[in-house]
Scaffold this motif. Structure first.
Motif, PDB file in Angstrom:
ATOM      1  N   LYS A  22     -15.359   5.566 -11.586  1.00 48.64           N
ATOM      2  CA  LYS A  22     -15.950   4.769 -10.506  1.00 48.64           C
ATOM      3  C   LYS A  22     -14.922   3.965  -9.714  1.00 48.64           C
ATOM      4  O   LYS A  22     -15.237   2.926  -9.140  1.00 48.64           O
ATOM      5  CB  LYS A  22     -17.001   3.812 -11.094  1.00 48.64           C
ATOM      6  N   GLY A  23     -13.708   4.436  -9.673  1.00 45.75           N
ATOM      7  CA  GLY A  23     -12.705   3.775  -8.856  1.00 45.75           C
ATOM      8  C   GLY A  23     -12.380   2.366  -9.305  1.00 45.75           C
ATOM      9  O   GLY A  23     -12.212   2.093 -10.494  1.00 45.75           O
ATOM     10  N   GLU A  24     -12.325   1.451  -8.352  1.00 41.30           N
ATOM     11  CA  GLU A  24     -11.898   0.083  -8.634  1.00 41.30           C
ATOM     12  C   GLU A  24     -12.849  -0.662  -9.559  1.00 41.30           C
ATOM     13  O   GLU A  24     -12.453  -1.610 -10.224  1.00 41.30           O
ATOM     14  CB  GLU A  24     -11.739  -0.696  -7.320  1.00 41.30           C
ATOM     15  N   LYS A  25     -14.087  -0.230  -9.631  1.00 39.23           N
ATOM     16  CA  LYS A  25     -15.051  -0.877 -10.524  1.00 39.23           C
ATOM     17  C   LYS A  25     -14.589  -0.795 -11.973  1.00 39.23           C
ATOM     18  O   LYS A  25     -14.837  -1.709 -12.769  1.00 39.23           O
ATOM     19  CB  LYS A  25     -16.428  -0.229 -10.373  1.00 39.23           C
ATOM     20  N   CYS A  26     -13.884   0.280 -12.298  1.00 40.39           N
ATOM     21  CA  CYS A  26     -13.404   0.472 -13.672  1.00 40.39           C
ATOM     22  C   CYS A  26     -12.346  -0.555 -14.065  1.00 40.39           C
ATOM     23  O   CYS A  26     -12.121  -0.790 -15.247  1.00 40.39           O
ATOM     24  CB  CYS A  26     -12.838   1.887 -13.835  1.00 40.39           C
ATOM     25  N   ARG A 106      -3.952  10.641  -8.432  1.00 38.15           N
ATOM     26  CA  ARG A 106      -2.761   9.961  -8.950  1.00 38.15           C
ATOM     27  C   ARG A 106      -1.939   9.326  -7.831  1.00 38.15           C
ATOM     28  O   ARG A 106      -1.299   8.290  -8.022  1.00 38.15           O
ATOM     29  CB  ARG A 106      -1.883  10.941  -9.725  1.00 38.15           C
ATOM     30  N   LEU A 107      -1.971   9.938  -6.645  1.00 37.23           N
ATOM     31  CA  LEU A 107      -1.211   9.421  -5.514  1.00 37.23           C
ATOM     32  C   LEU A 107      -1.980   8.349  -4.746  1.00 37.23           C
ATOM     33  O   LEU A 107      -1.449   7.757  -3.810  1.00 37.23           O
ATOM     34  CB  LEU A 107      -0.841  10.570  -4.565  1.00 37.23           C
ATOM     35  N   ALA A 163      -4.285   0.073  -3.578  1.00 33.76           N
ATOM     36  CA  ALA A 163      -4.659  -0.252  -4.957  1.00 33.76           C
ATOM     37  C   ALA A 163      -3.777   0.511  -5.948  1.00 33.76           C
ATOM     38  O   ALA A 163      -3.314  -0.038  -6.948  1.00 33.76           O
ATOM     39  CB  ALA A 163      -6.138   0.076  -5.195  1.00 33.76           C
ATOM     40  N   ALA A 164      -3.519   1.794  -5.665  1.00 31.21           N
ATOM     41  CA  ALA A 164      -2.677   2.604  -6.541  1.00 31.21           C
ATOM     42  C   ALA A 164      -1.236   2.094  -6.542  1.00 31.21           C
ATOM     43  O   ALA A 164      -0.568   2.105  -7.577  1.00 31.21           O
ATOM     44  CB  ALA A 164      -2.719   4.068  -6.107  1.00 31.21           C
ATOM     45  N   SER A 165      -0.769   1.632  -5.384  1.00 40.62           N
ATOM     46  CA  SER A 165       0.592   1.091  -5.296  1.00 40.62           C
ATOM     47  C   SER A 165       0.752  -0.126  -6.186  1.00 40.62           C
ATOM     48  O   SER A 165       1.799  -0.331  -6.815  1.00 40.62           O
ATOM     49  CB  SER A 165       0.923   0.728  -3.845  1.00 40.62           C
ATOM     50  N   GLY A 166      -0.306  -0.944  -6.251  1.00 43.54           N
ATOM     51  CA  GLY A 166      -0.261  -2.132  -7.092  1.00 43.54           C
ATOM     52  C   GLY A 166      -0.183  -1.798  -8.565  1.00 43.54           C
ATOM     53  O   GLY A 166       0.430  -2.550  -9.344  1.00 43.54           O
ATOM     54  N   SER A 174       7.341  11.329  -6.547  1.00 48.12           N
ATOM     55  CA  SER A 174       8.110  10.423  -5.700  1.00 48.12           C
ATOM     56  C   SER A 174       7.260  10.136  -4.474  1.00 48.12           C
ATOM     57  O   SER A 174       7.111  10.987  -3.595  1.00 48.12           O
ATOM     58  CB  SER A 174       9.445  11.077  -5.294  1.00 48.12           C
ATOM     59  N   MET A 175       6.661   8.952  -4.434  1.00 48.74           N
ATOM     60  CA  MET A 175       5.666   8.622  -3.430  1.00 48.74           C
ATOM     61  C   MET A 175       6.232   7.740  -2.325  1.00 48.74           C
ATOM     62  O   MET A 175       6.953   6.779  -2.589  1.00 48.74           O
ATOM     63  CB  MET A 175       4.482   7.916  -4.111  1.00 48.74           C
ATOM     64  N   ASP A 176       5.891   8.085  -1.089  1.00 50.17           N
ATOM     65  CA  ASP A 176       6.215   7.262   0.070  1.00 50.17           C
ATOM     66  C   ASP A 176       4.891   6.762   0.634  1.00 50.17           C
ATOM     67  O   ASP A 176       4.185   7.501   1.333  1.00 50.17           O
ATOM     68  CB  ASP A 176       6.973   8.075   1.123  1.00 50.17           C
ATOM     69  N   ALA A 177       4.540   5.516   0.301  1.00 47.27           N
ATOM     70  CA  ALA A 177       3.250   4.972   0.687  1.00 47.27           C
ATOM     71  C   ALA A 177       3.114   4.761   2.188  1.00 47.27           C
ATOM     72  O   ALA A 177       2.003   4.670   2.705  1.00 47.27           O
ATOM     73  CB  ALA A 177       2.995   3.649  -0.046  1.00 47.27           C
ATOM     74  N   THR A 178       4.224   4.675   2.893  1.00 51.43           N
ATOM     75  CA  THR A 178       4.163   4.444   4.345  1.00 51.43           C
ATOM     76  C   THR A 178       3.761   5.714   5.098  1.00 51.43           C
ATOM     77  O   THR A 178       3.052   5.655   6.102  1.00 51.43           O
ATOM     78  CB  THR A 178       5.519   3.943   4.877  1.00 51.43           C
ATOM     79  N   THR A 179       4.211   6.858   4.603  1.00 55.98           N
ATOM     80  CA  THR A 179       3.870   8.132   5.265  1.00 55.98           C
ATOM     81  C   THR A 179       2.755   8.880   4.532  1.00 55.98           C
ATOM     82  O   THR A 179       2.346   9.961   4.970  1.00 55.98           O
ATOM     83  CB  THR A 179       5.105   9.044   5.338  1.00 55.98           C
ATOM     84  N   LEU A 180       2.281   8.309   3.418  1.00 61.64           N
ATOM     85  CA  LEU A 180       1.251   8.939   2.588  1.00 61.64           C
ATOM     86  C   LEU A 180       1.664  10.357   2.206  1.00 61.64           C
ATOM     87  O   LEU A 180       0.907  11.320   2.352  1.00 61.64           O
ATOM     88  CB  LEU A 180      -0.099   8.950   3.307  1.00 61.64           C
ATOM     89  N   SER A 181       2.893  10.457   1.721  1.00 60.56           N
ATOM     90  CA  SER A 181       3.440  11.744   1.324  1.00 60.56           C
ATOM     91  C   SER A 181       4.188  11.587   0.007  1.00 60.56           C
ATOM     92  O   SER A 181       4.813  10.559  -0.245  1.00 60.56           O
ATOM     93  CB  SER A 181       4.397  12.258   2.410  1.00 60.56           C
TER      94      SER A 181
END
Length: 208
Positions: A22-26, A106-107, A163-166, A174-181
């Motif tokens: 349930k996403g963030e509720k969990c 996961r991303l 939320a995932a970045s936090g 290897s995640m680039d949160a600014t480009t969502l890639s």
């Protein structure tokens, strides 16, 4: 195709732990598993001793429900894992972990695997620059998974990525949160996958 349409939190309580359906509720105090840590139903608080077979079945159901696959799909994953060199149980988990809908989750492209699966089905996910709308698509090491430019401002996707970045991203991406890639650096090792899963009992269940 058969599909469970009941309350997701009921499944978590039945398996005796959070399946993060349930996403963030969990992650909040409103999670029913934290409030009522026993099985649902009239006799949920009076659960008796579980047999060896019962324990194996529950573990299989737990893994299946976490990744959101049906029984037939799960058995096909097991058969593929058993025909691959290596430890069958670990290979099984890797196959499930590298499903495109799970990688998208996961991303942070979805707050839950169900939402990530919907994002994939709606054609918002690219693999190596090509649109892929098949949730079960197997991602490989070296692949680049990204959000299509037309969906990068989608409110729910942006909120899920934040939320995932936090919480932090897996070591195998290897995640680039600014480009969502993100680039898949390697196939996930067993320690990169949920440590509370006991895949060996599933192997024992299907080996009988």
């Amino acid at each position: 195709m058969a599909k469970y349409t009941g309350p997701s939190c009921r499944l978590c309580r039945r398996e005796g732990g959070k399946l993060f359906l349930k996403g963030e509720k969990c992650f909040s105090d409103k999670c029913p598993v934290s409030i009522r840590a026993y099985a649902p139903g009239q006799h949920g608080q009076r659960r008796g001793r579980v047999s060896e077979y019962g324990g194996q079945l529950r573990e299989k159901q737990k893994i299946r429900r976490i990744y959101g696959v049906l029984e037939g799909q799960f058995r096909r994953y097991f058969e593929r894992a058993s025909q691959t060199r290596g430890v069958t149980g670990e290979t099984l988990l890797r196959l499930l972990e590298l499903r495109l809908d799970n990688v998208a989750y996961r991303l942070g492209f979805g707050s839950s695997r169900a939402e990530a699966r919907q994002v994939v089905r709606h054609g918002h996910i690219l693999v190596n620059g090509r649109r892929v709308d098949i949730p079960s698509y197997q991602v490989r090491a070296g692949d680049v998974v990204s959000v299509a430019e037309s969906a990068r401002q989608h409110v729910r996707i942006v909120a899920a990525v934040e939320a995932a970045s936090g919480r932090g991203f897996p070591e195998w991406v290897s995640m680039d949160a600014t480009t969502l890639s993100a680039t898949i650096k390697a196939v996930p090792a067993r320690e990169d996958i949920a440590p509370d899963l006991n895949e060996q009992v599933v192997v024992e269940l299907y080996s009988k």
